[in-house]
Write an enzyme that holds these catalytic residues in place. Structure first.
Site, PDB file in Angstrom:
ATOM      1  N   GLU A 199       0.783  -1.237   0.000  1.00 20.98           N
ATOM      2  CA  GLU A 199       0.000   0.000   0.000  1.00 20.98           C
ATOM      3  C   GLU A 199       0.816   1.289   0.000  1.00 20.98           C
ATOM      4  OE1 GLU A 199      -2.995  -0.340   3.067  1.00 20.98           O
ATOM      5  OE2 GLU A 199      -4.082  -1.861   1.912  1.00 20.98           O
ATOM      6  N   GLU A 319      -5.642  -7.609  -1.690  1.00 21.20           N
ATOM      7  CA  GLU A 319      -6.433  -7.445  -0.470  1.00 21.20           C
ATOM      8  C   GLU A 319      -7.805  -6.912  -0.833  1.00 21.20           C
ATOM      9  OE1 GLU A 319      -4.846  -5.106   2.688  1.00 21.20           O
ATOM     10  OE2 GLU A 319      -2.836  -5.972   2.578  1.00 21.20           O
TER      11      GLU A 319
END
Length: 507
Positions: A199, A319
Site C-alpha cells: 500500500e 487485499e
C-alpha cells in the site's frame, strides 16, 4: 495489513446482489474439479499467469497476517496448530497464502511470540526464529498443494509507511532483505513471488521521475534486485494512492501503468496488484452514487481493471475485505466477486485474488474465521465460492498422508472441527486424491492425544482402538478421480481436543 480504521483513500468493481452459493460455505466445486496445473515456477503472458508447462493458473487465496506485527509470527498460533489451519484453508478451497512480514524479522534476535505448544500443538516450531517459522509454513503449504506469496508489508512492526523506506529502514535495507528472501526460497516453487511493498500512498507517485517518491522506479530497482538472485519469481507491484490528481485506495491506484509500465530485466515477471475495500474500512464517493452498485465496474476499470482487459499484464487483487455488516458492503462484495469471476470473454485467466483476511482479529474487516479461530464465517466464505480455483500439485512429504503425485495411488486427508461445545464436537474430513490416477478406495487413520471417542460417523465406517481411529470409505465415495476429493464427517466427545495428524492410504 493488520487493519484498524485508518485512512482516506479510493477504488472498486461489478454488480450482483447475491452471489451464487451464498451462505452455503461449501467450496465443493473447487475440490471436485481436476487440479489445474501449477507445477514449477510461473511466468506471465499478457493478462495470464502460466505454469512451467504453459497452463493457465489462477490465484484464489487468503491473507494470513502476523509476521508484520510485534508477534513476528502469523496470528492464531496461540490457539491452534499451524498445520491444522493450513489444512483448513485448503479444505475451504483457498489455493494460495499471502504472508505479510516486516523487516523486523531480519533483525538479530527476532523471535516469534504467542505460540501455544501445549498438547503437542506447533511442536516443530519450538526454538525457531521468525524466518525459520516461515520455512515451516512454506514447507507445509507446499505439501498441501498451496502456493505462497511473500509480502513485504511494512518496514517495521510499528505501522504502515507511505513509502518503501523510512529514516530507520533505508531503501538499501529494503532491497537487501528482499534479496535475502528471494535467495532463501530459490529452487522452492511453493513460493511463487514477492509483493514488494504494501500500500504505497501519498506522497508516493507513479511516473513522476523523482527517485525519492516514484514508486514505479523503486519497484523496478527492487524487482531487478530480486530477480538477480532468483530469476524465477513473480514480482507483484501494488498501485499508489494518487495519479494525476485522482485518488484511490492506498495501493489501489494503478492508473499510471498504461503510460508508465514497470520494466524489469527478466521478461514476463510483473503482476500488478490492487487493494479494494468497503465502507467498514472507509467511505468513498462511489458508495453514495445513486447508481451504486452498477457504477462499480467502471470504477474498477479505471483504477486497475483496464490492465487485465487490455491484455497488458495479470492483475491480482491482493487485499479486499469487509465486516459484511452493512447492506452497502454486502452489495460491494457481491459486485466485486462478479467482476472478478471468469467469463466467456476472459476464460479461466481472470483476475487473481487473496481475501483479507484469514484472521478474525482484523479490526475493520474481520476474517474468514470467527473469533474462536476455528469456526468458519460461512456467509463471508460463501460469497467467494464462485471465484475459488483448483489447488496445485503437492510437493509431497509425510505429514497428513501427503502423496508425491506419482503414478501410484496416493491421498491426503485434512481434518477440520466444524463445531465444539465442550462436552462434544463435530468434525469434517476431506480425502483428496494426490496421485495421477483414479483410486478405488481409501483409509484414514489418526490418534487423539486425549480421551476423545467417535460417537457417530457418516459417509464412512470406522473402528476405534484406544485413541486410534481408522475410517474407511463408504460404498458410494471410495472412487476418487485424480485431483478430486470425497468427504466424511463424525461426532465425538469430549470436545476441546484439537485436530490430530492424519495418515491416508489409497488403492
Amino acid at each position: 495489513m493488520f487493519r484498524t480504521l485508518r485512512r482516506a483513500l479510493c477504488a472498486a468493481a461489478a454488480a450482483l446482489l447475491l452471489p451464487l452459493g451464498l451462505g452455503l460455505g461449501l467450496p465443493a466445486t473447487a475440490h471436485a474439479a481436476p487440479a489445474a496445473g501449477g507445477a514449477g515456477y510461473w511466468h506471465t503472458s499478457g493478462r495470464q499467469i502460466l505454469d512451467a508447462s504453459g497452463r493457465s493458473v489462477r490465484i484464489a487465496g487468503i491473507n494470513w497476517f502476523g509476521f508484520e506485527t510485534s508477534n513476528q509470527v502469523v496470528h492464531g498460533l496461540w490457539s491452534r496448530d499451524y498445520k491444522s489451519m493450513i489444512d483448513q484453508m485448503r479444505s475451504l478451497g483457498y489455493n494460495t497464502i499471502r504472508l505479510p512480514y516486516s523487516d523486523d524479522i531480519f533483525k538479530s534476535g527476532a523471535v516469534p511470540s504467542s505460540i501455544d505448544f501445549s498438547a503437542g500443538k506447533n511442536a516443530d516450531l519450538q526454538g525457531l526464529n521468525s524466518l525459520q517459522v516461515i520455512d515451516k509454513l512454506v514447507a507445509y503449504a507446499g505439501q498441501d498443494g498451496l502456493k505462497v506469496i511473500l509480502d513485504r508489508h511494512r518496514p517495521d512492526s510499528g505501522g504502515q509507511s507511505a513509502l518503501w523506506y523510512t529514516a530507520s529502514v533505508p531503501e538499501s535495507t529494503w532491497i537487501a532483505n528482499l534479496k535475502s528472501m528471494a535467495s532463501r526460497y530459490k529452487g522452492n516453487a511453493t513460493v511463487i513471488g514477492i509483493d514488494l511493498h504494501n500500500e504505497p500512498h501519498d506522497p508516493a507517485c507513479w511516473g513522476c521521475g523523482d527517485q525519492a517518491t516514484d514508486w514505479r522506479l523503486a519497484a523496478e530497482r527492487a524487482g531487478n534486485a530480486v530477480l538477480s538472485v532468483n530469476p524465477d519469481l513473480l514480482i507483484f507491484v501494488e498501485g499508489i494512492q494518487t495519479f494525476n490528481g485522482v485518488s484511490g485506495w492506498w495501493g489501489g491506484n494503478l492508473m499510471g501503468v498504461g503510460q508508465y509500465p514497470v520494466r524489469l530485466d527478466v521478461a514476463n515477471r510483473v503482476v500488478y496488484s490492487a487493494h479494494d475495500y468497503a465502507t467498514s474500512v472507509a467511505q468513498q464517493s462511489w458508495f453514495s452514487d445513486p447508481s451504486f452498485p452498477s457504477n462499480m465496474p467502471g470504477v474498477w476499470d479505471k483504477y486497475w481493471g483496464y490492465i487485465f482487459k487490455q491484455n497488458i499484464a495479470p492483475v491480482w487483487v491482493g487485499e479486499f475485505g469487509t465486516t459484511l455488516q452493512s447492506t452497502v458492503d454486502q452489495k460491494w462484495l457481491a459486485a466485486l466477486v462478479s467482476y472478478m469471476r471468469p467469463t466467456s470473454t476472459s476464460g479461466g485467466d481472470s483476475f487473481h485474488w487473496t481475501f483479507w483476511s484469514w484472521n478474525p482479529n482484523s479490526g475493520d474487516t474481520g476474517g474468514i474465521l470467527k473469533d474462536d479461530w476455528q469456526t468458519v464465517d460461512t456467509v463471508k466464505d460463501g460469497y467467494l465460492a464462485t471465484v475459488k480455483a483448483p489447488g496445485f500439485p503437492s510437493t509431497g512429504g509425510g505429514d497428513n498422508g501427503g502423496g508425491d503425485g506419482g503414478g501410484k495411488a496416493a491421498c491426503r486427508a485434512t481434518y477440520v472441527v466444524s463445531s465444539d461445545w465442550g462436552s462434544g464436537f463435530n468434525a469434517d474430513v476431506t480425502v483428496t486424491n494426490t496421485g495421477s490416477t483414479a483410486i478405488k478406495s481409501w483409509k484414514v487413520t489418526w490418534t487423539w492425544s486425549g480421551s476423545q471417542k467417535v460417537t457417530n460417523m457418516w459417509n464412512a465406517s470406522y473402528t476405534q482402538s484406544g485413541a486410534t481411529v481408522t475410517a474407511v470409505n463408504a460404498a458410494h465415495n471410495g472412487a476418487i478421480a485424480a485431483g478430486g476429493s470425497a468427504s466424511f464427517g463424525f461426532g465425538g466427545a469430549p470436545g476441546s481436543g484439537g485436530a490430530p495428524s492424519l495418515s491416508c492410504t489409497a488403492s
